[in-house]
Motif scaffolding. Sequence first.
Motif, PDB file in Angstrom:
ATOM      1  N   GLN A 344      -4.960   5.274   1.936  1.00 33.23           N
ATOM      2  CA  GLN A 344      -6.399   5.160   2.253  1.00 33.23           C
ATOM      3  C   GLN A 344      -6.735   3.747   2.704  1.00 33.23           C
ATOM      4  OE1 GLN A 344      -8.187   7.933   2.519  1.00 33.23           O
ATOM      5  NE2 GLN A 344      -6.242   8.863   1.941  1.00 33.23           N
ATOM      6  N   GLN A 345      -6.126   2.780   2.041  1.00 35.74           N
ATOM      7  CA  GLN A 345      -6.346   1.370   2.391  1.00 35.74           C
ATOM      8  C   GLN A 345      -5.908   1.104   3.835  1.00 35.74           C
ATOM      9  OE1 GLN A 345      -7.331  -1.330   0.482  1.00 35.74           O
ATOM     10  NE2 GLN A 345      -6.807  -2.834   2.058  1.00 35.74           N
ATOM     11  N   SER A 346      -4.733   1.631   4.205  1.00 38.18           N
ATOM     12  CA  SER A 346      -4.229   1.420   5.568  1.00 38.18           C
ATOM     13  C   SER A 346      -5.123   2.117   6.589  1.00 38.18           C
ATOM     14  CB  SER A 346      -2.792   1.928   5.704  1.00 38.18           C
ATOM     15  OG  SER A 346      -1.949   1.108   4.940  1.00 38.18           O
ATOM     16  N   LEU A 347      -5.597   3.312   6.247  1.00 36.67           N
ATOM     17  CA  LEU A 347      -6.480   4.023   7.190  1.00 36.67           C
ATOM     18  C   LEU A 347      -7.778   3.248   7.393  1.00 36.67           C
ATOM     19  CD1 LEU A 347      -5.956   7.750   6.092  1.00 36.67           C
ATOM     20  CD2 LEU A 347      -5.252   6.716   8.259  1.00 36.67           C
ATOM     21  N   ALA A 348      -8.293   2.658   6.303  1.00 35.98           N
ATOM     22  CA  ALA A 348      -9.527   1.861   6.421  1.00 35.98           C
ATOM     23  C   ALA A 348      -9.265   0.625   7.295  1.00 35.98           C
ATOM     24  CB  ALA A 348     -10.008   1.446   5.029  1.00 35.98           C
ATOM     25  N   VAL A 388      -2.025  -3.746  10.788  1.00 35.98           N
ATOM     26  CA  VAL A 388      -1.706  -2.583   9.946  1.00 35.98           C
ATOM     27  C   VAL A 388      -0.539  -1.783  10.538  1.00 35.98           C
ATOM     28  CG1 VAL A 388      -3.373  -0.934  10.982  1.00 35.98           C
ATOM     29  CG2 VAL A 388      -2.786  -0.754   8.565  1.00 35.98           C
ATOM     30  N   VAL A 389      -0.421  -1.796  11.870  1.00 35.53           N
ATOM     31  CA  VAL A 389       0.657  -1.055  12.529  1.00 35.53           C
ATOM     32  C   VAL A 389       2.001  -1.764  12.331  1.00 35.53           C
ATOM     33  CG1 VAL A 389       1.411  -0.052  14.732  1.00 35.53           C
ATOM     34  CG2 VAL A 389      -1.020  -0.274  14.253  1.00 35.53           C
ATOM     35  N   MET A 390       1.919  -3.060  12.121  1.00 35.93           N
ATOM     36  CA  MET A 390       3.156  -3.854  12.009  1.00 35.93           C
ATOM     37  C   MET A 390       3.846  -3.686  10.655  1.00 35.93           C
ATOM     38  SD  MET A 390       3.390  -5.454  14.927  1.00 35.93           S
ATOM     39  CE  MET A 390       4.190  -7.036  14.899  1.00 35.93           C
ATOM     40  N   ALA A 395       3.536   6.583   3.761  1.00 32.86           N
ATOM     41  CA  ALA A 395       2.679   7.771   3.702  1.00 32.86           C
ATOM     42  C   ALA A 395       2.586   8.323   5.133  1.00 32.86           C
ATOM     43  CB  ALA A 395       1.303   7.358   3.196  1.00 32.86           C
ATOM     44  N   PRO A 396       2.069   9.561   5.288  1.00 33.69           N
ATOM     45  CA  PRO A 396       2.094  10.170   6.629  1.00 33.69           C
ATOM     46  C   PRO A 396       0.954   9.687   7.538  1.00 33.69           C
ATOM     47  CG  PRO A 396       1.192  11.728   5.046  1.00 33.69           C
ATOM     48  CD  PRO A 396       1.586  10.512   4.264  1.00 33.69           C
TER      49      PRO A 396
END
Length: 504
Positions: A344-348, A388-390, A395-396
Motif C-alpha cells: 500500500q505504501q508503494s502504491l501511494a 518507487v520503481v527503482m 508484492a504484485p
Amino acid sequence: MTTDLTARTTDALRTLGVDVDAISGSDLDARSPLTGQSLFGLKADTAESTAQAIDAAYQAHLAWREVPAPVRGQTVARLGELLTEHKQALAELVTVEAGKIKSEALGEVQEMIDICQFAQGLSRQLYGKTMPSERAGHRLQESWHPMGVVGVISAFNFPVAVWSWNTALALVTGNAVVWKPSEATSLTAIACTALLDRAIADTEAPSDLGKLIIGDRAIGEVLVDSPKVAVVSATGSTRMGREVGPRVAARFGRSILELGGNNAAVVAPSADLAVAVPSIVFAAAGTAGQRCTSTRRLIVHESVADEVVDKLAKAYDSLAIGDPFDESTLVGPLINADSYERMQQSLAEAKEQGGELVTGGDRVEFDHAPEGHWVKPAIVRMPSQTDVVMRETFAPILYVITYTDLAEAIELHNAVPQGLSSGIFTSDQAEAERFISAAGADCGIVNVNTGTSGAEIGGAFGGEKETGGGRESGTDAWQGYMRRQTTTINYSGTVQLAQGVDFG
Ligand code: NAD
C-alpha cells in the motif's frame, strides 16, 4: 479454519516423518498466511545449540569428504526418491506456510526432485583439468575438494527449493550443511530435514550431514560469524545481503548471495501478444508477486502500450484470488500484514510520483480468514522510472513505462540497482540478439519470449549488482561449494624450477 488447518498440517508433517510432539514448544509461532494466525508453537534454537549443530556438521564432513563422490550421490538420489514419494504432503506444507497455489507448490517440490537427479549425475562429473607443464617430466593438474560446512540461509518465498539447490550440490561435493530457514517457514524446513535424515540413514551416510537451526536472524548471525562455516549461501533481501556479505568477507569466508530483484520485461512492437500477455501475467501476478524473479517493470514500446495494458488489465480482472488449495485459484495470499502495508505504501508513493493506477491494489477479504492478506494484483502506468520503481516491493505491483527505441529500452532496463532476471518479447531476431548480447540486459538471467520467472535447474541461477552475484543450481554452480587445488607432480628425478630460474 485454523483448527482445520492445524490438523491438516499435523497430518502432513506426520506423513513426512516428523515427530510433531518433539518439535512443539513456545519459542516461535508457526503461522499460515491462509489465516494470518498461529498454527502451533515451536521450539527454537539458541546461540549455543546453533554452535553445537555447526560442530556436529563439521565432524560429519570430516568423514563424508572421504566417501567417493559417486557414493555420496546415492544419498542425494535417495533424497530425490523420498521427495517423489512425499511430493503431495510437502507441497501441502508449502501451501500452508508460504501461501503458494497448489500447482506452484507442487512445482517447487518438483524442482527439488530435479536438482537431486542433476546432483547425482554431477557426482560422476566433478571434473578437474590437466594442463601441460612447461617442465619435462612434470604434470600439472587441478582437482576440486569439499569446503567443509555450508551454511544455508533461506527466504520465505521458496521455502524448500532453495535449500535443495544448495544441499544437493553441497552434499555431492562432500560438504555438510547447516540450514537456517526463514522464521516464516519453519515447518517445511523441519519436514525436509526429516526426509534428508531418512535418506542419510537409508544410505548409511554420517548422521549429522544435514543440520537444521530454527529461529530468527540472530541465530543466522551465529552461522554467518562461525569460522567453521566455510561457505554461507544466503538467499533473501538485499538488506540481508548487505549485512551478511561483509561479515562473511571479514573472516575470509566464502558467500553465495542470492538477493532481491527488480525484474523487467520489454515488449517490442513485433511481440506476439498471445505469448507475451499470459507470460507477463504469470510472472507479475503469479505467486502473488512474491518471487525474486517476479516481473515488476514492464518496458513497453509506445506504439503497443495501450493495447498491451488493456489486455493485461482484462487478464488481471479475471484472476481467481483466494484459497490456494482450491484448484481454480491463481493468486494466494501475501505472506503477512507487513507485506500488505509495504504494498500500500508503494502504491501511494507511485501515485505521488505521477503514477496512474490501471487496476488492482485493493485488499480482498474473506470471512473465514479475517487476518489473512489477499490483494488484487496491481498495474500502474508510470511517467518514468521514479524512486518507487527503482526498488523492489515484494508484492504484485507491475509498473508500466514506455520506450521509443531499443537502446532506450535497454537503458531503462539496466538503470535499476538490481540485476536478477529479464525478458524481451519480440519477433525480431536482431532485436532479441541485441538484448541478450554484452551490450544488452545486465541481468544474470535474460530470456527471449519467456517471462522473467520460472527458471529451470539446468542453468546457473542468480543475478548481478545488488542481487549479489551468486550462482546456484545448474552448470558449474557446484564449484561454489568446492575449493580448487592446483598440483604439480615431478616424476623427472631432477630439480627443475619454473620460468627457467637457476638457483645454483
Ligand atoms: P529476508 O531478507 O527478510 O530474510 C531472508 C533470510 O535471511 C531469513 O532466513 C532471515 O531470518 C535471514 N536473515 C535476515 N537478516 C539476517 C542477518 N543479518 N544475518 C543472518 N540471517 C539473516 O527475506 P524474505 O522476506 O524472507 O524474502 C524475500 C526476499 O528474498 C526478496 O527480496 C526476494 O527478492 C529475495 N529472494 C531472492 C532470491 C534469489 O535467488 N535471488 C530467491 C528468493 C528470495
